[in-house]
Design an enzyme around this catalytic site. Sequence first.
Site, mmCIF file in Angstrom:
data_model
loop_
_atom_site.group_PDB
_atom_site.id
_atom_site.type_symbol
_atom_site.label_atom_id
_atom_site.label_comp_id
_atom_site.label_asym_id
_atom_site.label_seq_id
_atom_site.Cartn_x
_atom_site.Cartn_y
_atom_site.Cartn_z
ATOM 1 N N ASP A 136 0.849 -1.187 0.000
ATOM 2 C CA ASP A 136 0.000 0.000 0.000
ATOM 3 C C ASP A 136 0.889 1.243 0.000
ATOM 4 O OD1 ASP A 136 -2.147 1.620 0.111
ATOM 5 O OD2 ASP A 136 -2.613 1.260 2.215
ATOM 6 N N TYR A 244 9.280 -4.483 -8.305
ATOM 7 C CA TYR A 244 8.698 -5.765 -8.721
ATOM 8 C C TYR A 244 8.602 -6.016 -10.220
ATOM 9 C CZ TYR A 244 4.705 -2.582 -8.418
ATOM 10 O OH TYR A 244 3.891 -1.501 -8.512
ATOM 11 N N CYS A 427 -31.737 23.542 -2.632
ATOM 12 C CA CYS A 427 -30.287 23.386 -2.550
ATOM 13 C C CYS A 427 -29.791 23.998 -1.236
ATOM 14 C CB CYS A 427 -29.636 24.096 -3.737
ATOM 15 S SG CYS A 427 -27.847 24.201 -3.593
#
Length: 730
Positions: A136, A244, A427
Site C-alpha cells: 500500500d 517488482y 439546494c
Amino acid sequence: MFPGAAESAIGPEPKMIAMTSNSAAERAAELRDALNRANRLYYIDQTPEMSDAEWDALFRELRTLEADHPELLTPDSPTQRVGAPPSARFAEVVHPSPMLSLGNVFDREELEAWWRRVSEYVEVDRFDMTCELKIDGLAVALRYEGAVLVRAATRGDGIRGEDVTANIRTIRTVPLRLTGDDVPAMLEVRGEVFFPISAFEQFNAERETQGLPTYVNPRNSASGALRQLDSSETASRPLDAFIYSIPVSDGDIPATQSGVLDALKRWGFKTHPWSRVAADLDEVSAVFEDALTIRPELDHGIDGVVIKVDDLGLQARLGTVGRDPRWATAWKFPAEQATTRLLKIGINVGRTGSLNPYAILDPVFVGGVTVSQATLHNADVIAEKDVREGDLVIVQRAGDVIPQVVGPAPGNKRSPDSKPFEMPGFCPACESEVFPDGEDVVIRCVNGRCPAQTVRLLGHFASRGAMDIEGLGEKLVAVLYEQGFVADVADIFDLEGKRDELIALDRMGEISVKNLLEAIKGAKTQPLARLITGLGIPHVGSENAELIAGHFRSLDGMIDASLHACIYRNIPVEGDGRSELIKNLTGIEGIGPTIAESLQDWLRLESNLRILRNLAAHGVEPPIAERATKDLRFAGLRFVVTGRLDSLSRQEAQGKIKELGGAVSSSVSGRTNFVVVGADPGSKYDSAVRLNVPVLDEGQFLKFLEGEEPDVAAKLPEQSEGRSVDREES
Ligand code: IVH
C-alpha cells in the site's frame, strides 16, 4: 543510526580502504563503489560490513574530492542522494509504457473466474502464478541507463507522471548504480514507495509536538514526502521501496516474473522476500491465507495479494483491457469494519449540482485511519440501507476506498421520534429548487450560479488531476470566491494583477502568494487535455479529455467549435435529429454518443464560450495537442472470426481486432466487412460466401494485423465517416 546521518560517529577506528588509485578520478570511482556497496549491504541485505565511522570518513572524502573536482561528480555518487536544488514544480515524464492499474477479486469464486478467463484466452489449462504482496504505497518508475539511475517518475495518470528523481535518490534502498554483468544497457523498473508504519507513527508524533498538521496514514505521508520540491525535506523522511517489475528494457531479461524478481534482487534492488509461485488456485488460496496471517507483523501496509501469470510470454499474449492487464489481478483483503454513531446526515453539492448526502460520524478508527465522514450516495441507498440520524451503524473501509456505511449495527436502538431521511427540496447552498435528473435517482441544483457548485468546479479545475495549480486547494478557492476574486475558472488567471490584495488575505503571506502566482502562471501552458478535464464537462474524465484535445488540437480550435455550436444552437437539423456538430464529435476516435452530446451541450452555452475566450485572453495557451496516436486502423470495420486458428486463439484474434478499434460480431450480416476463417469453420463461412463478404485466411489476417492491406475485394464501411455508434462489443 543511518550511515552518513551523523558527522561525529562513535565506533571502531575507521579501517580506511586503501589508497590504490593514482588519480582523483580513480579515487572518486573507488569511493563511489565502496560506498554504494556498503549502502546495499546495510540497507537491503542487512549484513553491514563497514562501520558507521568508516562510512562517514569515506563519504566526507568523496564529498571533498567532488567539491575540488566538480567534473568528477556522477549521478550515481552517494553524495547525490541529497542536494539537488529545489525546483519550482516537477517536470512531466511521459511513461515509455503506460503504468497500469489492476483488476480486483474479493473471493475465491471471483479468482476462479479470472483464472478461467486467462485459461480460455490463451488456451492453456495449467500455468504458474507468482503471488506478491500488494504494497500500500505509491507506484514509481525508475529508469537506468548504463546501470545508473537517470530518472524516477511517479505514476501520475498512468500515461504521464512527475519527475521525482531528486526525491527518489534520497531513498537509501534505491540503488543509484546496479551491479552484475547481465544488467541491460537501458531498463525501466517499477515498484512501490512506502513509509514504514513505525517510522510513520514517530514522524506524526513529532509533527504533533511541533504543532504541525499530522498525516492520516502512511500512504499519504509517503505521497507528501515524494512531492516535496526540496529533496532535503524528502531525505528527512525515511521512505523505502520494493521493486517488482521490468516493463521496459533493451536487453535480455528472464522469461518469468519469478525470474524477474530474482534478477532484480541480484542487480541490487530491494524486492519483497515474501513472494512465491503457485501452480494452481488451491496453492494461491493457501498463500492468500498466509498473507493475512503475516499482515499484522509487517512494518508496511498491504491491501491484498497480487497474482500474476508467471510466464512473461503468456503475459504478452494476454495483453491489457483498458488500463488493467489481463495477466494479473489483485485479491483484496476484506474491508475492515467498525461500529459508531451516525450523528447527522449532511448534504454537499457536487460540481455538477448533484446533492450528495453523507454521514457525519462519531470519529472511529477503521482500516488504518480515523473516519468521521462517509458517503451515503443518494436517498435510495439510504432507504435501502435503512439508516437514520442517531443510529448505531457499521462503517467499513477497504484500501483507498471512501469509507462506507454498511447499515445499522446489531443492537441499534431508535428513539420513538427517529424519522427516515428525506432529501431537501431546496439546494442547501443557494436555496434554489432542486429537481430529479431524468430517470436518475440523482437530485440536482440547476442554478448555474450556485456558489457551492462554482467553488467545487474551481477546486476541480485547480486540482492535481486537472490544471495542477499547487497551493490552490478548495479552502483557498472558497475564500477567493467569497471575497469576489474569482467567479469562474478564467478569473484564476486574473489573480496576477491582484498581488497586494491577496497578500492582505488571512493566512496568505508574501511567499505563499508569490508561489501561488507562479503556479498559476505555470498552468497557462498545461496540456489542453488537462484544461479540458478541468472544465468539468459532465461525463468527460481525463481519458476522454485526451481524445477530445487531440481532436481540437488547441484552445482556439475549441473556441471555434463552441462558437459554431452557439450559432447553430437553435437551428433544427433534419435526419437523425443530431446536429452536424454532434456527428462531428462522434467522429472523434473513442468518443461515444453520450460524451459527444454532453460536450456539445457544454460548448453551445454562451457562458462557456465566454470562459474559453477569457482563458485565451489571459494568456492560457496549451501547447498544440497531438492527435490520438493510438493505432485504430480497424475503426469502422466489423469482423467475424470463425473456425480454429493455429497461431492464436479465437479470443486472442478478437482481442487484437478490438485493440485496433475494430468491432467483432458473432454472426455474419450485410454489415460485416471481413470474415476471418480458420479450420473447420461451419455455417459462418457459408454465410460469408452467400452474402459476398470478403474472407481472410489466417495468414492474410495476420498480415492485415501487421498493416498489410489484404488482397481481397474488401467490403468497405457503409458511410465513409463510418463508425456506427451502436457498434457491437467494440
Ligand atoms: S503489478 C500491472 N505488483 O498496485 C500493473 N502492483 O492497483 C500493476 N502494487 O499501480 C503493477 N504492489 O502501484 C504490482 N506487487 C505488486 C504491487 C503492485 C502494489 C500497486 C501498484 C499498482 C497498483 C494497482
